[in-house]
Enzyme design. Structure first.
Site, short mmCIF file in Angstrom:
data_model
loop_
_atom_site.label_atom_id
_atom_site.label_comp_id
_atom_site.label_asym_id
_atom_site.label_seq_id
_atom_site.Cartn_x
_atom_site.Cartn_y
_atom_site.Cartn_z
N ASP A 292 -5.86 2.01 -3.78
CA ASP A 292 -7.07 1.75 -2.99
C ASP A 292 -7.43 2.94 -2.10
OD1 ASP A 292 -5.06 1.44 -1.10
OD2 ASP A 292 -5.79 -0.47 -0.33
N SER B 177 0.83 -1.20 0.00
CA SER B 177 0.00 0.00 0.00
C SER B 177 0.87 1.25 0.00
CB SER B 177 -0.96 -0.02 1.18
OG SER B 177 -1.91 1.01 1.09
N ASP C 57 -2.79 6.38 -3.82
CA ASP C 57 -1.61 5.73 -3.27
C ASP C 57 -1.12 4.65 -4.24
OD1 ASP C 57 -3.54 3.77 -2.86
OD2 ASP C 57 -2.87 3.26 -0.85
N ASP D 71 -1.05 1.40 -4.64
CA ASP D 71 -1.89 0.31 -5.12
C ASP D 71 -3.32 0.77 -5.42
OD1 ASP D 71 -2.45 0.57 -2.35
OD2 ASP D 71 -3.25 -1.47 -2.30
#
Length: 577
Positions: free
Chosen positions: A310, A147, A306, A308
Site C-alpha cells: 500500500d 504493513s 512495502d 502489503d
C-alpha cells in the site's frame, strides 16, 4: 495479585491453550517485565484495526486476540447489516508470520455465525483486498498485515462495505461489540473442515486479480497507440519480500514496459525481511539492493513497495548522477501534476484532490493553479477513503489522494492507498519526462520554480510500554497548556487543537471551530507558510511531529526546516527528560 497477574494465571491455567503460545508463556515466566507487558492491557483496536507483537498475552497478536476481534466484528455486522451472512466477508493476508493462520481463524469464527467468507489461496496486497470488497460486494473485508513494521509484528485491519478502512464511528461500534466478549480464550469457532463442508468458505484464486488488472489498465494517460509500443525506460523493482510482485510486474507488462529488472533477492515473500533492516520504502536503506541493480542496468527509475503493497517509494538519479529516494511529498506532487496535465477538464466534473493535514501544502498550490478543489482530512488514508465514498453521492470527481507517508491513490476502484496503481503511474510519468529530456528531479525543480520551494520533515519518537504511553501524553499536555509562541524563529499565527475542535488565531485573538472529526492532534501554523503538527500514532508506541516550510530557494528552505526541527527536539527532549 495485580490484574495483569490474574490474566496471566488465567492463560497459564487454560488446559487447551495453543501449544506454541504455551511454550511462549513458559519462556516469559522468568522475565517479569516482559510478562507484564504481555498482559497489562488488551491489544487496542484502533480506528482501522489492531497491530502488535506476535506472542502470548492479551497485549499480543495471537489466535485468541484475533478471534476476539472477529467475534466483535461478527456481532457488529449481524446487528447493523441485515444481509451480512449472504454477502459475507473477504479476507486477504500478507507474507508475515501467522498471516494465513489468522485469516483461517477469522473464517472459523465467522463460520460459527453463519457468515460466508472469501479467503485468498495465497498472499495478496492490501489494495487488492480493498478492491475485492467492492468487486465481490461483501459486507466487509479483513486484511491481515502489519504493513512495514518489523518481523515480530502482525496486524488486523477492517474494511467497510465501500472497500475503505473503517472510520472512527464504525470502529467505536465494533470496539463496543468486542468488549462484550469477556473471555478471548473461549470464543466459539468451527473447524476449518466444517466451514468448508457447510459451503461457508470460498477459496479465491486469481479471478479478483484479473478484474483488478483490467481496472489498472484504465488509469493510464498514454494514448492507445503508445500503450502498445515498447518503452525506452529501464525500471528496477523490489517488492521488499512482500505481496506486490505479481500485480506490479503484470501491470507494467500491460503497458509494454518491457525493460523491468526485479531485485531477485527480495522478490520472494520472507517474513523475516532478511535483506533489509526495515521493509519500509520510507527508509532509504530499503533501496540499497535496488540501487545496486539500478547502477548495473543504468535504470531510469527504481520502485519499492512495502510488504502489503500500500506504500510506494521511488528513487531516480539526481544532478550528481546518484540515485536519490524521493520523499513521499515529492512523489505525491509529481504524480498530481502529471495527472492534472493530462485530464480533460471539459469532461471532468468538480475535480477534487484530497490530502491529509500533515501532507505538503504544495499539493494545494498545484490544485488551485489548475482549478481543482483541494480537501484536507485527518491523518490516515481511511479519511481519504471516506471522502471518496461521499463523492459517490455528491457527483464530485476524485482525481488524486495522497499522504506524506508514501501513500497514493489514483483511481477509486480501490479505496485505500495503492502502491500498484502508484507504481504504474510513476513509471509512466518517468517515461513522459524522459521523452522531454528530463528526470523526475528535473521535473520537481520545475514545480519548485513555479510554486515555491516547499520542504517537509518528520521526527518519530518511539516510547514503549506503559511508561512510554505516559510520556507521550505528557508531551501533548505540555504543548497544550504551554503553547509555543514561536518555533525556529517563525511566529505562531494559528493553533489548531483537534481534540477540542478549536482553532485559535493568535494574532487576531479569536477562535473558530474545526469541522474535521476530533483527534488527539495539535497543529501550529507559522508565518511565511510554515507549520508544525504533533500526533501520537494510533497503532504503535510513537509520537510523531511533522513540520513544513516554503522558502525562496532550496538553501533557504533547508535552513528554515532545520531551525524548526532543532526547536521542536529541544522542547520535546526537555519534557521527557
Amino acid at each position: 495479585m495485580k490484574n495483569w497477574e490474574k490474566m496471566f494465571e488465567k492463560w497459564n491455567m487454560f488446559t487447551t491453550l495453543d501449544e506454541s503460545l504455551k511454550s511462549n508463556l513458559n519462556k516469559l515466566k522468568n522475565d517479569k517485565d516482559a510478562l507484564k507487558d504481555a498482559f497489562y492491557q488488551e491489544l487496542s483496536f484502533g480506528t482501522a484495526g489492531m497491530r502488535g507483537i506476535l506472542g502470548a498475552g492479551t497485549n499480543r497478536m495471537n489466535i485468541y486476540t484475533v478471534r476476539k476481534a472477529v467475534n466483535g466484528l461478527a456481532d457488529y455486522l449481524l446487528t447493523n447489516r441485515s444481509d451480512a451472512k449472504n454477502r459475507g466477508i473477504v479476507i486477504a493476508y500478507d507474507s508475515r508470520y501467522m498471516s494465513k493462520e489468522f485469516a483461517i481463524e477469522s473464517a472459523k469464527v465467522l463460520g460459527y455465525y453463519g457468515i460466508h467468507t472469501y479467503v485468498f489461496e495465497s498472499l495478496r496486497p492490501t489494495p487488492l483486498l480493498s478492491f475485492a470488497v467492492r468487486h465481490l460486494n461483501t459486507a466487509a473485508g479483513i486484511m491481515i498485515t502489519a504493513s512495514h513494521n518489523p518481523p515480530e509484528y502482525n496486524g488486523f485491519k477492517v474494511y467497510n462495505e465501500h472497500g475503505s478502512q473503517i472510520v472512527p464511528s464504525e470502529a467505536q461500534l465494533i470496539v463496543e461489540s468486542i468488549q462484550q466478549t469477556e473471555d478471548e480464550l473461549t470464543v466459539p469457532t468451527l473447524e476449518q473442515a466444517q466451514v468448508e463442508e457447510q459451503g461457508k468458505l470460498t477459496w479465491l484464486s486469481d479471478e479478483v486479480d484479473i478484474a483488478y488488472l483490467e481496472k489498472l489498465h484504465e488509469i493510464t494517460q498514454l494514448s492507445t497507440e503508445e500503450q502498445q509500443n515498447d518503452k525506452d525506460l529501464q525500471v528496477v523493482f523490489t517488492p521488499l519480500h512482500g505481496t506486490a510482485y505479481d500485480l506490479v510486474t503484470k501491470g507494467l507488462q500491460q503497458l509494454h514496459f518491457s525493460k523491468v529488472a526485479v531485485v531477485e533477492e527480495q522478490a520472494q515473500p520472507d517474513p523475516e525481511f532478511s535483506t533489509v533492516k526495515s521493509p519500509n520504502p520510507e527508509e532509504h536503506q530499503a533501496f540499497s539492493k535496488a540501487i545496486d541493480l539500478g547502477k548495473q542496468t543504468n535504470a531510469d527509475i527504481l520502485l519499492g513497495t512495502d510488504p502489503d503493497a500500500d506504500r510506494l517509494g521511488v528513487a531516480v538519479k539526481n544532478s550528481d548522477d546518484e540515485y536519490q529516494v524521493l520523499t513521499g511529498n515529492q512523489l505525491g506532487v509529481l504524480l498530481f501534476d502529471y495527472i492534472v496535465k493530462h485530464i480533460d477538464k471539459t469532461k471532468t466534473v468538480k475535480p477534487r484532490m484530497i490530502k491529509t493535514v500533515v501532507t505538503t501544502e504544495m499539493g494545494r498550490a498545484i490544485a488551485e493553479a489548475n482549478q481543482v478543489g483541494s480537501i484536507d482530512t485527518l491523518t490516515g488514508f481511511k479519511y481519504i477513503g471516506e471522502k471518496i465514498n461521499q463523492y459517490d453521492m455528491t457527483g464530485e470527481t476524485f482525481l488524486f489522494g495522497f499522504e506524506e507517508s508514501y501513500g497514493y491513490l489514483i483511481s477509486s476502484f480501490a479505496r485505500d492507498k495503492d502502491a500498484v496503481q502508484a507504481a504504474m503511474m510513476a513509471t509512466e510519468m518517468a517515461y513522459y519526462w524522459k521523452k522531454e529530456g528530463k528526470t523526475l528531479f528535473d521535473a520537481l525543480d520545475l514545480l519548485y520554480e513555479k510554486y515555491g520551494y516547499y520542504l517537509e520533515g518528520m521526527t518519530s519518537l518511539t516510547l514503549k510500554g506503559q511508561e512510554g504511553s505516559e510520556q507521550i501524553e505528557e508531551i501533548l499536555t505540555s504543548i497544550r497548556e504551554s503553547p509555543f509562541v514561536e518555533i525556529g524563529g517563525m511566529q505562531v499565527t494559528t493553533i489548531e487543537d483537534y481534540s477540542s475542535s478549536i482553532r485559535t488565531l493568535t494574532l487576531e485573538e479569536k477562535q473558530e471551530t474545526i469541522t474535521l472529526p476530533k483527534e488527539n492532534m495539535i497543529k501550529y501554523l507559522l508565518q511565511d507558510d510554515g507549520w508544525v503538527c504533533f500526533r501520537p500514532s494510533g497503532t504503535e508506541p510513537k509520537i510523531k511531529y511533522y513540520y513544513g516550510v516554503r522558502g525562496t530557494n532550496a538553501e533557504d528552505s533547508h535552513q528554515r526546516l532545520l531551525a524548526l526541527k532543532e526547536s521542536l527536539e529541544e522542547r520535546v527532549n526537555g519534557i521527557i527528560d
